[in-house]
Design an enzyme around this catalytic site. Structure first.
Site, mmCIF file in Angstrom:
data_model
loop_
_atom_site.group_PDB
_atom_site.id
_atom_site.type_symbol
_atom_site.label_atom_id
_atom_site.label_comp_id
_atom_site.label_asym_id
_atom_site.label_seq_id
_atom_site.Cartn_x
_atom_site.Cartn_y
_atom_site.Cartn_z
ATOM 1 N N LYS A 77 6.066 9.249 20.474
ATOM 2 C CA LYS A 77 5.920 8.187 19.476
ATOM 3 C C LYS A 77 7.279 7.512 19.308
ATOM 4 C CE LYS A 77 4.292 7.434 14.712
ATOM 5 N NZ LYS A 77 3.648 8.037 13.531
ATOM 6 N N SER A 152 -0.613 5.925 11.838
ATOM 7 C CA SER A 152 0.345 5.094 12.533
ATOM 8 C C SER A 152 0.604 5.535 13.976
ATOM 9 C CB SER A 152 1.678 5.083 11.783
ATOM 10 O OG SER A 152 2.241 6.390 11.757
ATOM 11 N N SER A 176 -1.165 10.244 9.703
ATOM 12 C CA SER A 176 -0.929 9.505 10.946
ATOM 13 C C SER A 176 -1.076 10.274 12.239
ATOM 14 C CB SER A 176 0.445 8.856 10.919
ATOM 15 O OG SER A 176 0.372 7.703 10.134
HETATM 16 N N1 GLN Z 1 -1.680 5.353 6.330
HETATM 17 C C1 GLN Z 1 -0.642 6.010 5.612
HETATM 18 C C2 GLN Z 1 0.452 5.026 5.275
HETATM 19 O O1 GLN Z 1 0.312 3.907 5.618
HETATM 20 C C3 GLN Z 1 -0.103 7.176 6.375
HETATM 21 C C4 GLN Z 1 0.842 6.821 7.449
HETATM 22 C C5 GLN Z 1 1.507 8.005 8.075
HETATM 23 O O2 GLN Z 1 1.010 9.137 7.991
HETATM 24 N N2 GLN Z 1 2.650 7.770 8.678
HETATM 25 O O3 GLN Z 1 1.429 5.325 4.677
#
Ligand code: GLN
Length: 498
Positions: A77, A152, A176
């Site tokens: 990532k 994400s 995410s």
């Molecule tokens: N969807 C959540 C956010 O936007 C989680 C994102 C994540 O786990 N990095 O913060």
């Protein structure tokens, strides 16, 4: 040979048997990556470096190195800093940023012999649930390219689901790893907070961020987690616990005695996870998986997590608060690209940040600074911290009557690209089932358990108590021995050698 349909475990056996070399594997996957560029999964490649790493792995293999990860390709990532690939965290502000060192996770996996294929797409600074906030553009779900992969860690999930890499790394601040894993039909685990070092992982919300593996199976995740987890003095929140073997329970029955694999396991079903808002397609697949657990001997018990609904406002106060502080370092001086034209120092900060950050990141910085401001700190931030504590306690109450908790990962299957992007609050609601484990610091995972409408994958979420990764992976592995959902191939994976 369809190497892209194979697990780490299977590829490793072939590497050890000299049926294929690491260099051939790297070439095979790099070709698949270039042939599927329209998925927009990879954001930076460095083929020379990939081949260099594969050659080193081949030398190690020739010397008799038996590491399960030796010579296996991996995609990272773009939130993990890397010496040989650019690191942008999905943001324009980090355009062309090259780190002088590798993140702990990257270094550990490379030390175990994994060969990096490149960096994969993600929501900007890991903020999002669809991968649409990335400066590199939206990445596409290999099950239907007009749909989002989730976020994400969208690029990581695509890489595995499209057969572009046997495995990937991801990070999970509020879902995410689990949510894109669910939406793309792969397996992923977010460990207990502090198990995996955050050193070199660009910070979003430091008290919630946790890295984990994403792969086809629970077994592959366990193999990777063995290397990723462990104490690291460079991260002050890294847990000082002895290394653990996460594969140790795989294939064992829950009680350790002969009989049904899950006999004696108590699966808690929180009523709040099966209420209004859960689509019927996801409900059906998750309930079928729960029935399968019962067939395998598990007992289901109703539990309650009464503050589930509050996890959204609590998370969306705490995460932006921490983000606003973490992102202050991107000012065009310490980190980040600098605006070309400016009048004075303040103007330079302003222009660099307004040009460099995208809309969602700006929104969260503003929310974060607002809830941390003198006049509102008690009303929002402090209150959110108090409810966070209650949410963690609710899990402890639930774990008095069950060993693991099961439920959906996301309320719906992957949506269409563009569907939610203009309505942030609607997007935040999608995180309802994944946020609480992060707020409590608990381990949680997602694995494929069926399909919804239009052949879109559905995942089931398993949440365990602190340090129960080996048990979660044990249950998931037992399920994967009995079912084939994790073997289903996306249309992009079916495109053989491409
Ligand atoms: N969807 C959540 C956010 O936007 C989680 C994102 C994540 O786990 N990095 O913060």
């Amino acid at each position: 040979m369809s190497w892209h349909t194979k697990t780490i475990k299977e590829i490793s056996t072939s590497l050890q048997a000299k049926e294929i070399s690491s260099q051939e594997l790297a070439t095979y996957f790099l070709q698949r990556i270039s042939a599927t560029a329209d998925l927009n999964a990879f954001v930076d490649l460095n083929e020379e470096q990939t081949m260099r790493e594969a050659k080193l792995a081949d030398e190690q293999l020739a010397n008799g190195n038996k590491s399960l990860l030796m010579g296996i390709p991996v995609a990272h990532k773009d939130v993990f800093v890397t010496k040989h690939w650019k690191t942008t965290a999905g943001s324009k502000i980090l355009t062309n940023y090259l780190s002088p060192f590798d993140a702990h996770v990257v270094a550990e996996l490379s030390g175990a012999g994994m060969v990096c294929l490149g960096k994969v797409n993600m929501d900007e600074f890991a903020m999002g649930s669809t991968n649409e906030s990335s400066y590199a553009g939206v990445a596409k779900n290999p099950w239907a390219i007009d749909r989002v992969p989730g976020g994400s860690s969208g690029g990581s999930a695509i890489a595995v689901a499209a057969g572009l890499s046997p495995a990937a790394t991801g990070t999970d601040t509020g879902g995410s790893i689990r949510q894109p894993a669910s939406l793309c039909g792969i397996t992923g685990i977010k460990p207990t907070y502090g198990k995996v070092s955050r050193f070199g992982m660009i910070a979003y919300a430091s008290s919630l961020d946790q890295a984990g593996p994403m792969a086809k199976t629970a077994e592959d995740c366990a193999i990777m987690l063995n290397v990723m987890a462990g104490h690291d003095a460079k991260d002050s929140t890294s847990l000082n616990k002895a290394k653990e073997d996460y594969t140790k329970n795989l294939g064992k029955t829950w009680t350790g005695e002969a009989g049904l694999p899950l006999k004696g396991l108590r699966v808690g079903l929180p009523k709040e996870y099966f209420g209004d808002g859960l689509s019927s397609e996801v409900r059906q697949a998750v309930e079928a998986a729960v029935d399968q657990f019962k067939k395998m001997g598990a007992e289901c018990v109703p539990v309650t997590l009464p503050k589930t609904e509050l996890s959204i406002p609590v998370y969306y106060v705490i995460a932006p608060a921490e983000a606003s502080s973490n992102l202050s370092r991107f000012d065009g001086v310490r980190y980040g690209r600098r605006a070309d034209k400016y009048d004075d120092l303040l103007d330079m900060y302003k222009r660099s940040r307004s040009e460099g950050f995208g809309a969602e990141v700006k929104r969260r910085i503003m929310i974060g600074t607002y809830v941390l401001s003198h006049g509102y700190y008690d009303a929002y931030y402090l209150k959110a911290q108090r409810i966070r504590r209650i949410i963690a306690q609710d899990f402890q109450n639930a774990f008095e009557s069950c060993d693991i908790i099961a439920g959906p990962v996301a309320p719906t299957v992957a949506g269409k690209i563009g569907e939610k992007v203009s309505d942030p609050t609607q997007m935040y609601l999608e995180d309802i089932y994944t946020l609480s484990p992060n707020l409590a610091g608990l381990p949680a995972m997602s694995m494929p358990c069926g399909f919804g409408d239009n052949q879109m994958p559905v995942g089931i979420q398993l949440i365990g108590n602190y340090f129960s990764e080996a048990q979660l992976l044990q249950v998931a592995h037992a399920y994967q021995l009995e079912t084939d959902w994790h073997k289903a191939q996306s249309p992009f994976s079916k495109k053989g050698g491409l």
